[in-house]
Design a protein around this motif. Structure first.
Motif, mmCIF file in Angstrom:
data_model
loop_
_atom_site.group_PDB
_atom_site.id
_atom_site.type_symbol
_atom_site.label_atom_id
_atom_site.label_comp_id
_atom_site.label_asym_id
_atom_site.label_seq_id
_atom_site.Cartn_x
_atom_site.Cartn_y
_atom_site.Cartn_z
ATOM 1 N N VAL A 81 0.843 -1.207 0.000
ATOM 2 C CA VAL A 81 0.000 0.000 0.000
ATOM 3 C C VAL A 81 0.874 1.251 0.000
ATOM 4 C CG1 VAL A 81 -1.631 1.346 1.401
ATOM 5 C CG2 VAL A 81 -2.009 -1.094 1.039
ATOM 6 N N PHE A 82 1.920 1.263 0.824
ATOM 7 C CA PHE A 82 2.824 2.407 0.906
ATOM 8 C C PHE A 82 3.491 2.678 -0.443
ATOM 9 C CE2 PHE A 82 7.133 4.078 1.895
ATOM 10 C CZ PHE A 82 6.736 5.316 2.405
ATOM 11 N N MET A 83 3.945 1.617 -1.104
ATOM 12 C CA MET A 83 4.579 1.795 -2.414
ATOM 13 C C MET A 83 3.571 2.291 -3.447
ATOM 14 S SD MET A 83 7.211 -1.346 -2.675
ATOM 15 C CE MET A 83 8.890 -1.100 -2.123
ATOM 16 N N ASN A 84 2.363 1.719 -3.441
ATOM 17 C CA ASN A 84 1.340 2.178 -4.386
ATOM 18 C C ASN A 84 0.921 3.619 -4.106
ATOM 19 O OD1 ASN A 84 1.372 -0.271 -5.675
ATOM 20 N ND2 ASN A 84 -0.602 -0.953 -4.910
ATOM 21 N N LEU A 85 0.829 3.971 -2.835
ATOM 22 C CA LEU A 85 0.461 5.340 -2.461
ATOM 23 C C LEU A 85 1.523 6.332 -2.929
ATOM 24 C CD1 LEU A 85 -1.562 7.149 -0.940
ATOM 25 C CD2 LEU A 85 -0.185 6.773 1.109
ATOM 26 N N SER A 86 2.793 5.998 -2.710
ATOM 27 C CA SER A 86 3.853 6.900 -3.163
ATOM 28 C C SER A 86 3.863 6.999 -4.686
ATOM 29 C CB SER A 86 5.220 6.437 -2.640
ATOM 30 O OG SER A 86 5.575 5.197 -3.189
ATOM 31 N N ASN A 95 3.732 2.527 -14.933
ATOM 32 C CA ASN A 95 3.773 1.083 -14.681
ATOM 33 C C ASN A 95 4.759 0.780 -13.553
ATOM 34 O OD1 ASN A 95 6.440 0.892 -15.832
ATOM 35 N ND2 ASN A 95 5.490 0.961 -17.850
ATOM 36 N N ALA A 96 4.899 -0.503 -13.252
ATOM 37 C CA ALA A 96 5.723 -0.936 -12.117
ATOM 38 C C ALA A 96 7.224 -0.806 -12.356
ATOM 39 C CB ALA A 96 5.392 -2.388 -11.772
ATOM 40 N N LEU A 97 7.637 -0.489 -13.572
ATOM 41 C CA LEU A 97 9.068 -0.384 -13.851
ATOM 42 C C LEU A 97 9.694 0.832 -13.202
ATOM 43 C CD1 LEU A 97 9.144 -1.451 -17.595
ATOM 44 C CD2 LEU A 97 9.706 -2.818 -15.590
ATOM 45 N N GLY A 98 9.022 1.968 -13.258
ATOM 46 C CA GLY A 98 9.540 3.185 -12.630
ATOM 47 C C GLY A 98 10.808 3.689 -13.286
ATOM 48 N N GLY A 99 11.395 4.698 -12.672
ATOM 49 C CA GLY A 99 12.633 5.283 -13.167
ATOM 50 C C GLY A 99 13.772 5.018 -12.204
ATOM 51 N N ILE A 100 14.872 5.714 -12.389
ATOM 52 C CA ILE A 100 16.075 5.482 -11.595
ATOM 53 C C ILE A 100 15.865 5.791 -10.107
ATOM 54 C CG2 ILE A 100 17.068 7.750 -12.104
ATOM 55 C CD1 ILE A 100 19.102 4.546 -11.722
ATOM 56 N N TYR A 101 15.238 6.929 -9.800
ATOM 57 C CA TYR A 101 15.056 7.305 -8.401
ATOM 58 C C TYR A 101 14.071 6.377 -7.688
ATOM 59 C CZ TYR A 101 17.621 11.448 -9.742
ATOM 60 O OH TYR A 101 18.592 12.290 -10.208
ATOM 61 N N VAL A 102 13.050 5.974 -8.396
ATOM 62 C CA VAL A 102 12.075 5.041 -7.819
ATOM 63 C C VAL A 102 12.746 3.708 -7.512
ATOM 64 C CG1 VAL A 102 9.992 3.707 -8.332
ATOM 65 C CG2 VAL A 102 10.122 6.102 -8.948
ATOM 66 N N ASN A 103 13.578 3.247 -8.412
ATOM 67 C CA ASN A 103 14.233 1.962 -8.199
ATOM 68 C C ASN A 103 15.292 2.037 -7.102
ATOM 69 O OD1 ASN A 103 12.896 0.058 -9.938
ATOM 70 N ND2 ASN A 103 13.578 1.372 -11.593
ATOM 71 N N PHE A 105 14.908 4.016 -4.436
ATOM 72 C CA PHE A 105 14.031 3.981 -3.259
ATOM 73 C C PHE A 105 13.549 2.555 -3.003
ATOM 74 C CE2 PHE A 105 9.628 4.169 -1.628
ATOM 75 C CZ PHE A 105 9.891 4.691 -0.380
ATOM 76 N N ARG A 106 13.174 1.852 -4.054
ATOM 77 C CA ARG A 106 12.707 0.470 -3.948
ATOM 78 C C ARG A 106 13.822 -0.423 -3.388
ATOM 79 N NH1 ARG A 106 10.627 -1.587 -9.479
ATOM 80 N NH2 ARG A 106 8.814 -0.346 -8.955
ATOM 81 N N ALA A 107 15.030 -0.274 -3.898
ATOM 82 C CA ALA A 107 16.165 -1.086 -3.445
ATOM 83 C C ALA A 107 16.494 -0.814 -1.977
ATOM 84 C CB ALA A 107 17.383 -0.831 -4.318
ATOM 85 N N ILE A 108 16.442 0.448 -1.578
ATOM 86 C CA ILE A 108 16.703 0.802 -0.176
ATOM 87 C C ILE A 108 15.633 0.196 0.731
ATOM 88 C CG2 ILE A 108 16.731 2.730 1.469
ATOM 89 C CD1 ILE A 108 18.105 4.384 -0.782
ATOM 90 N N THR A 109 14.373 0.280 0.324
ATOM 91 C CA THR A 109 13.277 -0.284 1.110
ATOM 92 C C THR A 109 13.448 -1.787 1.276
ATOM 93 O OG1 THR A 109 11.763 1.417 0.284
ATOM 94 C CG2 THR A 109 10.763 -0.545 1.241
ATOM 95 N N ILE A 110 13.749 -2.474 0.192
ATOM 96 C CA ILE A 110 13.936 -3.926 0.241
ATOM 97 C C ILE A 110 15.127 -4.275 1.128
ATOM 98 C CG2 ILE A 110 14.554 -5.949 -1.145
ATOM 99 C CD1 ILE A 110 12.844 -4.654 -3.410
ATOM 100 N N ALA A 111 16.245 -3.590 0.940
ATOM 101 C CA ALA A 111 17.444 -3.862 1.742
ATOM 102 C C ALA A 111 17.182 -3.635 3.231
ATOM 103 C CB ALA A 111 18.604 -2.993 1.260
ATOM 104 N N LEU A 112 16.503 -2.541 3.564
ATOM 105 C CA LEU A 112 16.210 -2.267 4.973
ATOM 106 C C LEU A 112 15.312 -3.332 5.585
ATOM 107 C CD1 LEU A 112 15.713 1.611 5.083
ATOM 108 C CD2 LEU A 112 17.479 0.270 6.246
ATOM 109 N N THR A 113 14.280 -3.742 4.869
ATOM 110 C CA THR A 113 13.384 -4.760 5.428
ATOM 111 C C THR A 113 14.092 -6.100 5.585
ATOM 112 O OG1 THR A 113 12.482 -5.274 3.232
ATOM 113 C CG2 THR A 113 11.267 -3.681 4.590
ATOM 114 N N ILE A 114 14.985 -6.430 4.666
ATOM 115 C CA ILE A 114 15.741 -7.677 4.787
ATOM 116 C C ILE A 114 16.677 -7.609 5.988
ATOM 117 C CG2 ILE A 114 17.545 -9.085 3.706
ATOM 118 C CD1 ILE A 114 16.140 -8.501 1.000
ATOM 119 N N LEU A 115 17.399 -6.508 6.129
ATOM 120 C CA LEU A 115 18.313 -6.358 7.268
ATOM 121 C C LEU A 115 17.574 -6.370 8.600
ATOM 122 C CD1 LEU A 115 20.788 -3.696 5.847
ATOM 123 C CD2 LEU A 115 21.235 -6.136 6.251
ATOM 124 N N ILE A 116 16.456 -5.666 8.675
ATOM 125 C CA ILE A 116 15.667 -5.632 9.912
ATOM 126 C C ILE A 116 15.131 -7.025 10.239
ATOM 127 C CG2 ILE A 116 13.511 -4.772 10.926
ATOM 128 C CD1 ILE A 116 14.115 -2.102 9.409
#
Length: 145
Positions: A81-86, A95-103, A105-116
Motif C-alpha cells: 500500500v505504501f509503495m502504491n500510495l507513493s 507502470n511498475a518499472l519506474g525510473g532510476i530514483y524510484v528503483n 528507493f525500492r532497493a533501499i526499502t527492500i534492503a532495509l526490510t531484509i536487514l531488519i
C-alpha cells in the motif's frame, strides 16, 4: 479445533505448504505468477509486459518471504500500500518499472526490510532454510519456530 486435527499452527500458504508439503520456492512461485499477472494491465508492449511481470514477481517473492519470516500478513500489505500510495501521490510512473530514483528507493526499502528481518531473527535463525525450500520437511504438529 486445530489441535484436534493434529496441527499446532496454520502455515503461511495453507494447504500447499501445510498439507501438501510444498516448500517455499514452489509456493512463492505460484503466488509470484498470480501477482505478476495482476500487474500486466500496466504495460503496452512486449518489453514492458516482460519488465512489469519480472519486477512484480520479484516483489511477490519479497512479500512472501517477509510474511513467512515475520509471521505477519500486515507488513507486506502495508509495504505494498505504501509503495502504491507513493506511486500515486508523486506520479512516479505509468507502470511498475519506474525510473532510476524510484528503483533506488525500492532497493533501499527492500534492503532495509531484509536487514531488519535478519536482525529480528538473530537468535533463533530464519524460518526459511534448506529444510523447507523445495519440500516442507516440517511434520504435522511441529512448528517452524
Amino acid at each position: 479445533m486445530l489441535k484436534a486435527l493434529g496441527l499446532t499452527k496454520i502455515f503461511w500458504s495453507g494447504a500447499a505448504f501445510g498439507f501438501a508439503h510444498w516448500g517455499f520456492v514452489p509456493v512463492s512461485l505460484t503466488g509470484t505468477a498470480l501477482f505478476g499477472m495482476g500487474h500486466l494491465y500496466q504495460s503496452v508492449s512486449f518489453g514492458q509486459t516482460t519488465g512489469v511481470f519480472i519486477v512484480s514477481a520479484m516483489g511477490a517473492v519479497w512479500f512472501a518471504w517477509l510474511y513467512v519470516e515475520l509471521d505477519n500478513l500486515w507488513i507486506p500489505i502495508f509495504l505494498h500500500v505504501f509503495m502504491n500510495l507513493s506511486w500515486t501521490l508523486f506520479d512516479v510512473s505509468d507502470n511498475a518499472l519506474g525510473g532510476i530514483y524510484v528503483n533506488i528507493f525500492r532497493a533501499i526499502t527492500i534492503a532495509l526490510t531484509i536487514l531488519i528481518t535478519i536482525r529480528f531473527h538473530k537468535k533463533g535463525g530464519l524460518k526459511i532454510g534448506k529444510h523447507n525450500l523445495i519440500v516442507n520437511d516440517v511434520r504435522s504438529g511441529e512448528s517452524l519456530e
